[in-house]
Design an enzyme around this catalytic site. Structure first.
Site, PDB file in Angstrom:
ATOM      1  N   ASN A  64      -6.290  23.317  13.736  1.00  0.00           N
ATOM      2  CA  ASN A  64      -6.179  24.331  14.381  1.00  0.00           C
ATOM      3  C   ASN A  64      -5.119  24.706  13.582  1.00  0.00           C
ATOM      4  O   ASN A  64      -4.252  24.239  12.674  1.00  0.00           O
ATOM      5  CB  ASN A  64      -5.599  23.886  15.541  1.00  0.00           C
ATOM      6  N   CYS A  75      -8.445  27.287  16.222  1.00  0.00           N
ATOM      7  CA  CYS A  75      -9.569  26.014  16.515  1.00  0.00           C
ATOM      8  C   CYS A  75      -9.179  25.450  15.365  1.00  0.00           C
ATOM      9  O   CYS A  75     -10.079  26.431  14.912  1.00  0.00           O
ATOM     10  CB  CYS A  75      -9.883  25.864  18.047  1.00  0.00           C
ATOM     11  N   GLU A  77     -12.363  23.382  15.397  1.00  0.00           N
ATOM     12  CA  GLU A  77     -13.861  23.241  15.146  1.00  0.00           C
ATOM     13  C   GLU A  77     -14.142  24.896  14.623  1.00  0.00           C
ATOM     14  O   GLU A  77     -15.426  25.246  14.201  1.00  0.00           O
ATOM     15  CB  GLU A  77     -14.403  23.732  16.728  1.00  0.00           C
TER      16      GLU A  77
END
Length: 164
Positions: A64, A75, A77
């Protein structure tokens, strides 16, 4: 991170293994833990790391990255997926997500769930804790009844009576 221990589940039994091999689920979780170390989170102090596995075995990591404007942060991901897409990858096998939460498994935010969904619903998601324990789920389970690219190809109504 060599002393990280991972719980590997086999036929309803669990055993703890040291994190030494970069292969399989254990290796993916280790890479997500390592990615977490690069997090830039001066505002929330909430580190997150992700390791994304492509079908050819390539692993992309992300962490992040916060911003003083808060909503401009990225983020872990989405960071890992964007790295993969920027290098031509579109099909993924799994993603492991790590944080510093000890009492519960890290779970992706709604935006990340939708971002993952863009690339399919049937790939694995490993939600982990710092000790390496994890739960396995899928994108479809994290975002049921989701909206994806195929929905844009469905028949639409082009004449809308809205009173204006």
């Amino acid at each position: 991170m060599g002393d990280l221990q991972i719980i590997v589940r086999e036929d309803e039994e669990s055993r703890i293994l040291p994190c030494a091999s970069p292969d399989g689920i254990k290796g993916l979780i280790c890479k997500s833990q390592e990615a977490k170390e690069f997090a830039y989170c001066p505002y929330s102090n909430f580190r997150v790391g992700a390791a994304l596995l492509a079908h050819d075995g390539t692993v992309f990591t992300g962490c992040n990255v916060e911003n003083a404007c808060y909503n401009l942060g990225v983020c872990a991901e989405r960071n890992a997926i964007a790295k993969a897409v920027s290098e031509g990858y579109r099909n993924f096998k799994a993603i492991a997500i790590a944080s510093d939460l000890n009492e519960q498994f890290i779970s992706p935010c709604g935006g990340c769930r939708q971002f993952m969904r863009e690339f399919g619903t049937h790939w694995d998601v490993y939600l982990s804790k710092p000790d390496g324990s994890y739960v396995e789920t899928t994108v479809a389970e994290l975002l049921p009844v989701s909206f994806g690219p195929e929905d844009l190809k469905k028949k639409k109504v082009f004449t809308i009576q809205n009173g204006f």
